[in-house]
Design an enzyme around this catalytic site. Structure first.
Site, PDB file in Angstrom:
ATOM      1  N   ASP A 107       0.889  -1.168   0.000  1.00  0.00           N
ATOM      2  CA  ASP A 107       0.000   0.000   0.000  1.00  0.00           C
ATOM      3  C   ASP A 107       0.921   1.210   0.000  1.00  0.00           C
ATOM      4  O   ASP A 107       1.442   1.607   1.054  1.00  0.00           O
ATOM      5  CB  ASP A 107      -0.888  -0.017   1.246  1.00  0.00           C
ATOM      6  CG  ASP A 107      -1.863   1.157   1.261  1.00  0.00           C
ATOM      7  OD1 ASP A 107      -2.188   1.670   0.171  1.00  0.00           O
ATOM      8  OD2 ASP A 107      -2.288   1.565   2.357  1.00  0.00           O
ATOM      9  N   GLU A 112      -1.026  -1.228  -4.820  1.00  0.00           N
ATOM     10  CA  GLU A 112      -2.291  -0.530  -5.060  1.00  0.00           C
ATOM     11  C   GLU A 112      -2.074   0.586  -6.069  1.00  0.00           C
ATOM     12  O   GLU A 112      -1.101   1.336  -5.994  1.00  0.00           O
ATOM     13  CB  GLU A 112      -2.868   0.036  -3.758  1.00  0.00           C
ATOM     14  CG  GLU A 112      -4.252   0.631  -3.986  1.00  0.00           C
ATOM     15  CD  GLU A 112      -5.062   0.764  -2.712  1.00  0.00           C
ATOM     16  OE1 GLU A 112      -5.339  -0.269  -2.069  1.00  0.00           O
ATOM     17  OE2 GLU A 112      -5.409   1.887  -2.360  1.00  0.00           O
ATOM     18  N   ASP A 171      -2.793   0.848   7.005  1.00  0.00           N
ATOM     19  CA  ASP A 171      -1.909   0.653   5.845  1.00  0.00           C
ATOM     20  C   ASP A 171      -1.409  -0.783   5.773  1.00  0.00           C
ATOM     21  O   ASP A 171      -1.215  -1.337   4.687  1.00  0.00           O
ATOM     22  CB  ASP A 171      -0.712   1.603   5.923  1.00  0.00           C
ATOM     23  CG  ASP A 171      -1.140   3.006   6.268  1.00  0.00           C
ATOM     24  OD1 ASP A 171      -1.293   3.819   5.351  1.00  0.00           O
ATOM     25  OD2 ASP A 171      -1.358   3.265   7.473  1.00  0.00           O
TER      26      ASP A 171
END
EC number: 3.1.21.10
Lengths: 188, 188
Positions: free
Chosen positions: B11, B72, B145
């Site tokens: 992430d 991501e 996260d």
């Protein structure tokens, strides 16, 4: 600090990443050391493209050993089709500066134009003309990404990197003078 | 290919970069290998922050040797104050995949939510609950996260990485079933 500052300017991009190295003296005179473009094939996956860009920048760092790295600042407002690739390439340029223990700086396109031509809204051709003139090149640097990289490097040095002073409007005066000279010559 | 696929999910972020490693079997069962957050101090210059993020991701790659890296996807439309740092961190995650010779993939937030919960518009809590359930964790992964990084890794494996098939809506069925189970338990 040596009597000259060696600056690596980077115009970040995924397909073409401009790289330009200049030596700039305390009197603001500048000499071309290296100029080129690191390319990556748009048909390759992104991770391999970024690795090619990194390898190309590392080669310039290893060969020319700059004192500082200057990267053109990327804005989210730019063309959305390419801004992410440009941002990723700029991140890699800054990362490599950090990994080589070099200071890095970013400059906006209008800062670069103002520093090099005296006009923040100068067009690409004006910037290229000034870069060629300042570096005493016989022809305009090609492609545009390479010329932009040199302009970023000159901008960084002239905005205080070489003299060690903070950025002031007065710092633009030599560039403005040089641009006026170039304009006068062009009118002959 | 081994009977399990080891996926590093990332992430991307400049202040906090979530990293999660999972082993996913052909039957879609998943096991937690590692989860954490790589941080960088916002007072440091950008080139040093990016170098810290890269060092943290390299440590995970060296220690856990994933088969693939899933990141991501960042959009230019996101919060403009942080999008450039996020894009630069994502570029570094993808670069490191390329330099380690690993394939990389990006997934959108809604792809991740749909793969993990069955709903493309699931909220963060639903995603965290499913991640904890699938990996048989006693508590929700913290911070967010870290949980997101695990969700990205699971998404990648379930969307076809583990089975080697292309992404289809049918691939979501086990996640949807697991989510329904979780919902039923939550109502007790």
């Amino acid at each position: 600090m040596a009597s000259t500052l060696r600056v690596l300017g980077i115009d970040p991009g995924l397909t073409r990443c401009g790289v330009g190295v200049v030596d700039v003296g305390r009197d603001r005179s500048a000499t071309l050391v290296h100029v080129g473009v690191v390319r990556s094939d748009h048909e390759l996956p992104i991770e391999r493209r970024l690795a090619m860009i990194a390898a190309g920048i590392r080669e310039v760092l290893d060969t020319h050993r700059p004192d500082v790295v200057a990267v053109e600042r990327v804005f989210a407002q730019q063309n959305r089709n390419t801004v992410m690739g440009t941002a990723q390439a700029s991140g890699i340029a800054l990362l490599l500066a950090g990994e080589y223990g070099l200071p890095a700086a970013t400059h906006t396109p209008s800062e670069v134009k103002a520093a090099v031509t005296g006009y923040g809204s100068a067009d690409k051709r004006q910037v290229q003309t000034m870069v060629a003139r300042v570096l005493r090149l016989d022809a305009l640097p090609q492609p545009a990404d390479a010329a932009d990289a040199l302009a970023i490097a000159l901008c960084h040095a002239w905005r205080g990197g070489a003299s060690g002073t903070a950025t002031t409007t007065a710092a633009l005066t030599p560039a403005q003078r040089a641009w006026a000279d170039a304009e006068r010559l062009a009118r002959r």
